[in-house]
Enzyme design. Structure first.
Site, PDB file in Angstrom:
ATOM      1  N   GLU A  99       0.899  -1.156   0.000  1.00  0.00           N
ATOM      2  CA  GLU A  99       0.000   0.000   0.000  1.00  0.00           C
ATOM      3  C   GLU A  99       0.933   1.199   0.000  1.00  0.00           C
ATOM      4  O   GLU A  99       1.823   1.290   0.852  1.00  0.00           O
ATOM      5  CB  GLU A  99      -0.891  -0.008   1.243  1.00  0.00           C
ATOM      6  CG  GLU A  99      -1.954  -1.086   1.245  1.00  0.00           C
ATOM      7  CD  GLU A  99      -3.026  -0.872   0.178  1.00  0.00           C
ATOM      8  OE1 GLU A  99      -3.202   0.281  -0.278  1.00  0.00           O
ATOM      9  OE2 GLU A  99      -3.672  -1.863  -0.216  1.00  0.00           O
ATOM     10  N   THR A 101      11.574   3.092   0.655  1.00  0.00           N
ATOM     11  CA  THR A 101      11.343   4.500   0.331  1.00  0.00           C
ATOM     12  C   THR A 101      12.182   5.416   1.218  1.00  0.00           C
ATOM     13  O   THR A 101      12.491   5.069   2.369  1.00  0.00           O
ATOM     14  CB  THR A 101       9.847   4.832   0.526  1.00  0.00           C
ATOM     15  OG1 THR A 101       9.675   6.241   0.506  1.00  0.00           O
ATOM     16  CG2 THR A 101       9.308   4.313   1.858  1.00  0.00           C
ATOM     17  N   ASP A 102      12.503   6.608   0.696  1.00  0.00           N
ATOM     18  CA  ASP A 102      13.222   7.600   1.514  1.00  0.00           C
ATOM     19  C   ASP A 102      12.360   8.101   2.682  1.00  0.00           C
ATOM     20  O   ASP A 102      12.883   8.699   3.625  1.00  0.00           O
ATOM     21  CB  ASP A 102      13.697   8.784   0.658  1.00  0.00           C
ATOM     22  CG  ASP A 102      12.574   9.566  -0.005  1.00  0.00           C
ATOM     23  OD1 ASP A 102      11.406   9.125   0.048  1.00  0.00           O
ATOM     24  OD2 ASP A 102      12.872  10.644  -0.576  1.00  0.00           O
ATOM     25  N   GLU A 103      11.029   7.858   2.607  1.00  0.00           N
ATOM     26  CA  GLU A 103      10.152   8.377   3.669  1.00  0.00           C
ATOM     27  C   GLU A 103      10.425   7.736   5.028  1.00  0.00           C
ATOM     28  O   GLU A 103       9.999   8.262   6.052  1.00  0.00           O
ATOM     29  CB  GLU A 103       8.676   8.195   3.289  1.00  0.00           C
ATOM     30  CG  GLU A 103       8.314   9.016   2.081  1.00  0.00           C
ATOM     31  CD  GLU A 103       6.825   9.270   1.926  1.00  0.00           C
ATOM     32  OE1 GLU A 103       6.062   9.045   2.875  1.00  0.00           O
ATOM     33  OE2 GLU A 103       6.434   9.701   0.832  1.00  0.00           O
ATOM     34  N   TYR A 112       1.997   5.095   6.614  1.00  0.00           N
ATOM     35  CA  TYR A 112       2.643   4.462   5.443  1.00  0.00           C
ATOM     36  C   TYR A 112       4.136   4.272   5.689  1.00  0.00           C
ATOM     37  O   TYR A 112       4.659   3.161   5.567  1.00  0.00           O
ATOM     38  CB  TYR A 112       2.418   5.318   4.180  1.00  0.00           C
ATOM     39  CG  TYR A 112       3.392   4.985   3.071  1.00  0.00           C
ATOM     40  CD1 TYR A 112       3.342   3.762   2.412  1.00  0.00           C
ATOM     41  CD2 TYR A 112       4.387   5.899   2.681  1.00  0.00           C
ATOM     42  CE1 TYR A 112       4.254   3.447   1.407  1.00  0.00           C
ATOM     43  CE2 TYR A 112       5.301   5.592   1.680  1.00  0.00           C
ATOM     44  CZ  TYR A 112       5.229   4.369   1.050  1.00  0.00           C
ATOM     45  OH  TYR A 112       6.139   4.062   0.070  1.00  0.00           O
ATOM     46  N   ALA A 115       5.841   4.401   8.409  1.00  0.00           N
ATOM     47  CA  ALA A 115       6.128   3.533   9.564  1.00  0.00           C
ATOM     48  C   ALA A 115       6.021   2.065   9.165  1.00  0.00           C
ATOM     49  O   ALA A 115       6.848   1.229   9.577  1.00  0.00           O
ATOM     50  CB  ALA A 115       5.170   3.848  10.715  1.00  0.00           C
ATOM     51  N   LYS A 147       6.495   0.871   6.130  1.00  0.00           N
ATOM     52  CA  LYS A 147       7.647   0.558   5.269  1.00  0.00           C
ATOM     53  C   LYS A 147       8.909   0.376   6.130  1.00  0.00           C
ATOM     54  O   LYS A 147       9.730  -0.508   5.870  1.00  0.00           O
ATOM     55  CB  LYS A 147       7.860   1.653   4.225  1.00  0.00           C
ATOM     56  CG  LYS A 147       6.797   1.736   3.139  1.00  0.00           C
ATOM     57  CD  LYS A 147       6.709   0.512   2.233  1.00  0.00           C
ATOM     58  CE  LYS A 147       7.901   0.335   1.321  1.00  0.00           C
ATOM     59  NZ  LYS A 147       7.672  -0.747   0.328  1.00  0.00           N
ATOM     60  N   HIS A 193       2.425  16.458   7.617  1.00  0.00           N
ATOM     61  CA  HIS A 193       3.051  16.561   6.286  1.00  0.00           C
ATOM     62  C   HIS A 193       4.574  16.767   6.370  1.00  0.00           C
ATOM     63  O   HIS A 193       5.043  17.792   6.867  1.00  0.00           O
ATOM     64  CB  HIS A 193       2.416  17.769   5.572  1.00  0.00           C
ATOM     65  CG  HIS A 193       2.615  17.797   4.098  1.00  0.00           C
ATOM     66  ND1 HIS A 193       2.000  18.730   3.297  1.00  0.00           N
ATOM     67  CD2 HIS A 193       3.354  17.012   3.272  1.00  0.00           C
ATOM     68  CE1 HIS A 193       2.350  18.531   2.054  1.00  0.00           C
ATOM     69  NE2 HIS A 193       3.167  17.498   2.007  1.00  0.00           N
TER      70      HIS A 193
END
Ligand code: NAD
Ligand code: DAU
Length: 338
Positions: free
Chosen positions: A87, A128-130, A153, A155, A157, A279
């Site tokens: 997701e 992901t870089d997030e 999301y 967290a 990943k 954000h």
């Protein structure tokens, strides 16, 4: 070298671009696409691939061990795995985190267990870089940056990254992790910034910009990301993490205004809306490790690839319309039952 490769999430945005890349550059590989066809999965992304004799589609959910087994039955023991299925949309994770935990965390562990059982020789986990959280006005994410995810999301990943790391450490599992910045290009689901803005601008609909529009993302053309993943699969060091990015940092408002200008639409279409909760302000990737160690470099310049992407969506009005009105799902519903 000819390989047998399971690609999870191959009907999504990056996964389908990766399958196109394999078809072009590794035509002898046996490829098995394991995908649950959630709202983000679209077999219409793969029309030019589905008839290939060494390509198999397995409709299955990575959370279900029996369904994962079908992919391994098709690929055979000792294959490699490239794991995209997830997701992926931050806003949806803010609405409901559960599917993110079940697919991104539980699904990854199910896949790891099956991969160990079947003697997978390499497993690339596409992250992901997030997972690194948010930057201030300066600095870059390196592979050593602490993991500080801020959304459900990211967290989920981050949790999946830790599961891959733990498998490598505990079981000597041949896992590798990639962490890429924001992608754009063909077949991206039009809930994400760039395709959403292109689609709305084309129809003269409002373009919703969150907050002040000054959040910064580091954009990479999807083909560059796919080539980096292939480099990691073939040449990366087992157990390592590789950041992927191309130094294209832009505030959202710049992206939106560039799209409007390219399409000849007025800036009055921009609508500032309530900010995304939590954000992240800025992402920027230091990709020097993959450049230095694996010789990967992005081939596409942002100034060329954004117009290329806009032209792709303009030329694919039927694809876009079928995604926007849900017809792409009805078409496959009778075949795959969801
Ligand atoms: P996407 O949402 O477009 O596609 C996800 C795919 O996974 C879909 O085909 C969907 O059907 C499938 N899927 C979802 N749940 C599944 C399940 N339980 N079992 C099997 N298949 C399932 O995603 P994307 O943008 O292509 O991202 C792919 C991967 O790359 C993700 O892991 C994401 O975290 C990562 N990533 C994305 C970006 C980006 O900018 N889009 C950047 C860096 C990393
Ligand atoms: O950094 C990699 C990540 O990039 C991936 O891991 C994610 O899967 C992918 O979705 C993407 O996450 P973002 O949240 O950065 O992407 P999104 O396209 O949703 O938003 C990009 C920026 O644009 C972000 O600052 C929020 C803003 N935005 C987004 C949408 C959808 C808007 O201002 N308006 C919008 O309507």
């Amino acid at each position: 070298m000819t390989l047998s490769c399971i690609v999870t999430g191959g009907a999504g945005f990056i996964g389908s671009n990766f399958l196109h890349l394999l078809a072009e550059t590794r035509p002898d590989w046996k490829v098995v696409n394991l995908d649950a066809l959630t709202y983000a999965g679209n077999l219409e992304n793969l029309k030019s691939i589905e008839a290939r004799k060494n390509y198999t589609f397995v409709h299955g959910d990575i959370r279900e061990p029996d369904q994962v087994e079908k992919a391994f039955a098709a690929a055979g023991d000792g294959c490699v795995v490239v794991h995209f299925a997830a997701e992926s949309h931050v806003d949806r994770s803010i609405q409901s985190g559960i599917p993110f935990v079940t697919t991104n965390v539980v699904g990854t562990q199910v896949l790891l267990d099956a991969s160990r059982k079947h003697g997978v020789t390499r497993f690339v986990h596409v992250s992901t870089d997030e997972v690194y959280g948010s930057l201030g006005d300066t600095g870059f994410f390196t592979e050593e940056t602490p993991i500080q995810p801020n959304s459900p999301y990211s967290a989920s990943k981050a949790a999946s990254d830790f599961l891959v790391r733990a498998a490598c450490h505990t079981h000597h599992f041949p896992g590798l992790i990639t962490r890429c910045s924001n992608n754009y290009g063909p077949y991206q689901f039009p809930e994400k910034l760039i395709p959403l803005m292109i689609a709305n601008a084309s129809e003269s609909k409002p373009l919703p910009v969150y907050g002040d529009g000054m959040n910064v993302r580091d954009w990479l053309y999807v083909v560059d990301h796919c080539e980096a993943i292939l480099a990691v699969l073939e040449k990366g060091r087992v157990g390592d993490v590789y950041n992927i990015g191309g130094h294209n940092e832009y505030p959202n408002l710049f992206i939106v205004k560039t799209i409007l200008k390219t399409l000849g639409r007025p800036e009055s279409l921009i609508h500032y809306v309530k900010d995304r909760p939590g954000h992240d302000r800025r992402y920027a990737i230091d990709a020097s490790k993959i450049e230095r160690e694996l010789g990967w470099r992005p081939r596409y310049k942002f100034e060329d690839a954004l117009p290329l992407t806009i032209r792709w969506y303009q030329s694919q009005t039927e694809w876009l319309q079928r995604v926007r009105n849900g017809a792409y799902r009805e078409y496959y519903a009778h075949q795959y039952g969801n």
